[in-house]
Design an enzyme around this catalytic site. Structure first.
Site, PDB file in Angstrom:
ATOM      1  N   HIS A  93       0.872  -1.184   0.000  1.00 48.13           N
ATOM      2  CA  HIS A  93       0.000   0.000   0.000  1.00 48.13           C
ATOM      3  C   HIS A  93       0.900   1.222   0.000  1.00 48.13           C
ATOM      4  CE1 HIS A  93      -3.851   2.066   1.732  1.00 48.13           C
ATOM      5  NE2 HIS A  93      -3.111   2.933   1.051  1.00 48.13           N
ATOM      6  N   HIS A 113       1.589   4.832  -2.475  1.00 51.57           N
ATOM      7  CA  HIS A 113       1.322   5.709  -3.621  1.00 51.57           C
ATOM      8  C   HIS A 113       2.641   6.332  -4.034  1.00 51.57           C
ATOM      9  CE1 HIS A 113      -3.041   5.455  -2.875  1.00 51.57           C
ATOM     10  NE2 HIS A 113      -2.665   5.383  -1.607  1.00 51.57           N
ATOM     11  N   HIS A 171      -9.379   1.310  -1.845  1.00 52.73           N
ATOM     12  CA  HIS A 171      -9.391   1.949  -0.529  1.00 52.73           C
ATOM     13  C   HIS A 171     -10.840   1.945  -0.046  1.00 52.73           C
ATOM     14  CE1 HIS A 171      -5.473   3.196  -1.781  1.00 52.73           C
ATOM     15  NE2 HIS A 171      -5.307   4.094  -0.807  1.00 52.73           N
ATOM     16  N   GLU A 231     -11.593   3.757   5.372  1.00 51.65           N
ATOM     17  CA  GLU A 231     -10.589   4.588   6.057  1.00 51.65           C
ATOM     18  C   GLU A 231     -11.350   5.715   6.761  1.00 51.65           C
ATOM     19  OE1 GLU A 231      -6.656   7.382   5.085  1.00 51.65           O
ATOM     20  OE2 GLU A 231      -7.971   6.772   3.455  1.00 51.65           O
ATOM     21  N   ASP A 283       1.832   3.969   2.824  1.00 50.38           N
ATOM     22  CA  ASP A 283       0.852   4.844   2.184  1.00 50.38           C
ATOM     23  C   ASP A 283       1.514   5.993   1.410  1.00 50.38           C
ATOM     24  OD1 ASP A 283      -1.645   5.729   1.436  1.00 50.38           O
ATOM     25  OD2 ASP A 283      -2.350   6.224   3.432  1.00 50.38           O
ATOM     26  N   ASP A 284       1.766   7.111   2.083  1.00 50.70           N
ATOM     27  CA  ASP A 284       2.397   8.284   1.466  1.00 50.70           C
ATOM     28  C   ASP A 284       3.525   8.748   2.389  1.00 50.70           C
ATOM     29  OD1 ASP A 284       0.366   9.039  -0.842  1.00 50.70           O
ATOM     30  OD2 ASP A 284      -0.835   8.567   0.930  1.00 50.70           O
TER      31      ASP A 284
END
Length: 339
Positions: free
Chosen positions: A19, A21, A199, A202, A280-281
């Protein structure tokens, strides 16, 4: 156990990232460098001012700065440099395999050719496999705040590259953009042979997770925190061994939780859910794989055995061959025995 001992254990543990990006790995230093190379300006005086802006109250505030950063990516080499920087970083963290998202609409809506985006990222991934030993899969995400017609257009652009893109996903602003909005484009993607992920749960409700499972036919749920609101859903996720790709530091930064000590990981594990840990980021949320593992392990006082289970779950949830999965799981077991 001392925090330093846990961090050292995590540092040597083989891991997989499912996961991530790629646009969310854009470190401020590289952002300024690429902006300068492309004769573009970003609305921050320097790296420090930009870093201070990385303080968010919710998903939308983060997305606003995320898209502003992505706007300096223009050429194929920009996407290569972005991806290569990520790979060298996770190589240092003993990440063996990555399955990463990219958001073509973020770029094609700025008239950047689809092939620039894809070729730059893919070339770096190939170099990462050859030079760093990191295997990979690539996932193309649709932006859920845009309409399904835009997603269909993006899917059409991806069809000549089915040898490079293995799956489609769904990301961006969740609330008010349920998975059902993209039912038809996901159906088409499945017919074309793509795997699907989304997604869900969340910031959105548990109903979004049901929709992702039933309408989008996903093989993984990205995030999925809100599954705990629905006992029937918990039962189904456990029964189907449906992976949840959790991102602790992301959830903390975006105020999905107020404190890592509140993170529902142990509850999920008690319900026999196939939970995995990812970043994630990471450029925006304060850490890559090791930082996410360490953050949650220290906050919840996880044992080495529990940490190893999370690492093994990552490989189980991946799209590697069964043979490769077993090799990595055995490697983790041996690592645990010797530590």
């Amino acid at each position: 156990m001392k925090d330093s001992s846990i961090q050292s254990f995590i540092a040597g543990l083989p891991k997989t990232e499912l996961h991530l990006h790629i646009e969310g790995t854009f470190e401020p230093e590289l952002m300024f460098k690429i902006a300068k190379r492309n004769n573009l300006t970003i609305p921050y005086a320097d790296v420090d001012e930009l870093k201070r802006a990385y303080s968010f109250n919710n998903l939308q505030e983060f997305l606003d700065i995320y898209y502003a950063g992505a706007s300096v990516l223009i050429k194929e080499e920009d996407f290569y440099d972005l991806t290569w920087a990520y790979l060298t970083k996770v190589h240092e963290q003993n990440v063996k395999h990555v399955e990463i998202f990219f958001d073509p609409q973020t770029h094609t809506d700025r008239n950047i050719p689809f092939e620039y985006v894809l070729n730059g990222i893919y070339r770096a991934l190939e170099d990462g496999q050859e030079k760093l030993g990191i295997s990979f899969k690539l996932i193309m995400s649709f932006l859920r705040h845009l309409d399904e017609a835009s997603a269909f257009k993006t899917l059409e652009q991806a069809l000549p590259y089915k040898d490079k893109i293995v799956a489609v996903g769904l990301d961006s602003s969740e609330v008010g953009n349920p998975p059902s909005k993209f039912k038809n484009v996901f159906q088409k993607a499945l017919e074309e042979g793509f795997l699907t992920v989304a997604h869900a749960g969340e910031e959105g409700p548990s109903e979004y997770i049901w929709e992702a499972l039933d309408l989008l036919k996903v093989t993984r749920i990205d995030h999925g925190n809100r599954c705990l609101d629905d006992p029937k859903l918990l039962q189904r996720l456990a029964q189907e061994e449906m992976p949840l790709t959790l991102c602790p530091l992301s959830n903390l930064e975006l105020k999905v939780i107020q404190d890592l000590k509140e993170y529902p990981l142990l509850t999920m594990m008690e319900h026999n859910l196939l939970v995995t840990i990812h970043s994630d980021d990471p450029a925006y949320f304060g850490g890559y794989m090791n930082e996410n593992f360490s953050g949650i392990a220290i906050a919840l006082d996880l044992s080495k055995s529990q940490i190893a289970t999370l690492a093994k779950n990552g490989f189980k949830a991946s799209w590697l061959s069964d043979k490769k999965k077993q090799e990595y799981i055995q490697e983790i077991d041996l690592y645990l025995l010797s530590h």
